[in-house]
Design a protein around this motif. Structure first.
Motif: not given
Length: 65
Positions: A25-26, A41-42, A44, A52-54
């Motif tokens: 998560s970011c 949540y990403l 990835i 993954a990019q936020c």
């Protein structure tokens, strides 16, 4: 890239994460949420390049293992 342990929220633009950090998560649980964007949540592990990019802050996460 830096690792995410004890990092302030959104202080870096590139982070290396490990499978033990999933789900990703970011901001991450180690980051201060009070001065950041909402947690997202990403997925990835689903990306072919394991990256993954936020969508909020633009931080890029790379899965190392």
């Amino acid at each position: 890239m830096t690792t995410i342990a004890n990092a302030p929220a959104n202080a870096e633009k590139r982070y290396t994460v490990h499978r033990a950090d999933l789900p990703l998560s970011c901001p991450t649980p180690e980051m201060a949420l009070w001065n950041s964007h909402p947690r997202v949540y990403l997925p990835i592990q689903d990306d072919p390049g394991h990256q993954a990019q936020c969508p909020y802050c633009g931080a890029v996460y790379q899965l190392a293992d």
